[in-house]
Design an enzyme around this catalytic site. Structure first.
Site, PDB file in Angstrom:
ATOM      1  N   SER A  47       0.804  -1.209   0.080  1.00 26.98           N
ATOM      2  CA  SER A  47       0.093   0.027   0.094  1.00 26.98           C
ATOM      3  C   SER A  47       0.867   1.450  -0.106  1.00 26.98           C
ATOM      4  O   SER A  47       0.453   2.483  -0.318  1.00 26.98           O
ATOM      5  CB  SER A  47      -0.918   0.066   1.229  1.00 26.98           C
ATOM      6  OG  SER A  47      -0.130  -0.045   2.279  1.00 26.98           O
ATOM      7  N   LYS A  48       2.200   1.174   0.484  1.00 25.03           N
ATOM      8  CA  LYS A  48       2.985   2.365   0.477  1.00 25.03           C
ATOM      9  C   LYS A  48       3.322   3.097  -0.831  1.00 25.03           C
ATOM     10  O   LYS A  48       3.733   4.168  -0.982  1.00 25.03           O
ATOM     11  CB  LYS A  48       4.187   2.008   1.208  1.00 25.03           C
ATOM     12  CG  LYS A  48       4.424   1.596   2.585  1.00 25.03           C
ATOM     13  CD  LYS A  48       3.413   2.590   3.477  1.00 25.03           C
ATOM     14  CE  LYS A  48       3.472   2.186   5.043  1.00 25.03           C
ATOM     15  NZ  LYS A  48       2.759   3.313   5.942  1.00 25.03           N
TER      16      LYS A  48
END
Length: 346
Positions: A47-48
């Site tokens: 998700s980063k």
């Protein structure tokens, strides 16, 4: 004559729009319907990617980043990988201060992506000059033309998820989501996603997953940072020994804590039952959902969305290593797991 080729211009066009996948076998005994937002489908496998791209492009737009600039960040691994990947494509240098708690796989990946990596001791106070926060600050001061992403204290962290993850989940569920369950580390993912979803429907229950040894749950409940709660734990990217300003505690209804051991076993179980090669924090989210189910949180018509933050390949030397699991004492009488045998053909 130029032929029309259906191709992406680069990896960055693949960030976001990750799938929502129904969980079947592992959720069979639970009350409600359970879906995983599988962030391992991002090009950097976590998700980063979302926050790294959003913050970097905002820095470009405002003129903070120019050709030849250096990007510096504090990371447990995933944000660093995303920044390193984006730096390669956009032509920036990348320096990362990494916690020694990060898996060897993650550190090797960062180096292989061209980043300069400083490994800092995990179990020191945030204001210790050796902490990865302080090392990153010092490197930023010493490096001309650099920017410090500072994800723990950067409101753009949550903003990235407000503009992407939240709207995606709302659209994918056609607004029928009843619960969001997500890990909280920097707090950007849960805060930005929850803010958007609660604007659409304030009745959506938002539950943050915290670790034993972290201060977040008690701080949410009392407003007090209790340093007596801080002790070493093994899960990466979950919980904190400080209060990140990127976390919007107002949009989180409650926190639930999970253990290192149960989260590790649950991650392995996700892989073996659903075929989703899940990271350590994904196991933590699923473990939290099991505990919430036992507490009577869900109804038959609940639609529970869990954010699975990253991919299991980041943890080959940790939770997917039988040796590591054994060394931690995780193969005990409560959680006996027969290691898969490898047959060598002679």
């Amino acid at each position: 004559m130029e032929h029309k080729i259906n191709a992406y211009n680069n990896l960055l066009e693949l960030v976001g729009n990750t799938p929502l996948i129904k969980l079947n076998k592992i959720a069979d005994s639970l009350k409600g319907n359970f879906y995983a937002k599988v962030e391992g489908f991002n090009p950097g496998h976590s998700s980063k990617d979302r926050i790294a791209l959003y913050i970097i492009e905002e820095a470009e737009r405002t003129g903070l980043l120019k050709e030849g600039s250096t990007i510096i960040e504090t990371t447990s691994g995933n944000t660093g990988f995303s920044i390193a990947m984006i730096s390669i494509i956009k032509g920036y240098d990348c320096i990362l201060a990494v916690s020694s708690k990060s898996s060897k796989d993650k550190i090797d990946m960062l180096r292989s992506m061209g980043a300069k990596v400083y490994v800092c001791p995990a179990h020191v106070s945030p204001d210790d000059p050796r902490s990865y926060y302080e090392v990153a600050k010092r490197l930023h001061e010493e490096t001309e033309g650099s920017i410090y992403i500072n994800q723990y204290f950067n409101q753009l962290n949550a903003e990235a998820h407000y503009h992407s993850t939240g709207p995606e989940i709302w659209k994918q569920t056609n607004g029928h989501i009843t619960h969001l369950v997500a890990c909280s580390g920097t707090g950007g993912t849960i805060s930005g996603t929850a803010k958007y979803l609660k604007e659409q429907n304030p009745d959506i229950r938002v539950i943050g997953v915290d670790a034993y040894g972290s201060v977040l749950k008690k701080y949410h409940e009392t407003g007090e940072l209790d340093t007596k709660e801080i002790y070493p734990y093994r899960i990466e990217g979950l919980g904190k020994n400080l209060i990140p300003t990127a976390t919007n505690f107002k949009v989180i209804d409650e926190f639930i804590k999970v253990t290192d051991e149960e989260s590790a076993h649950t991650a392995r179980e996700i892989s073996k039952t659903e075929g989703i090669f899940a990271g350590y924090t994904s196991g933590a989210v699923m473990q939290a959902v099991r505990q919430l189910n036992e507490m009577g949180e869900f109804k038959e018509n609940s639609n529970v969305i869990m954010i699975f933050p990253d991919h299991g390949s980041r943890y080959m030397s940790k939770i997917y290593s039988d040796q590591w699991m054994n060394d931690q004492g995780f193969f005990d009488s409560k959680n006996v797991e027969e290691p898969q045998k490898i047959e060598f053909v002679k």
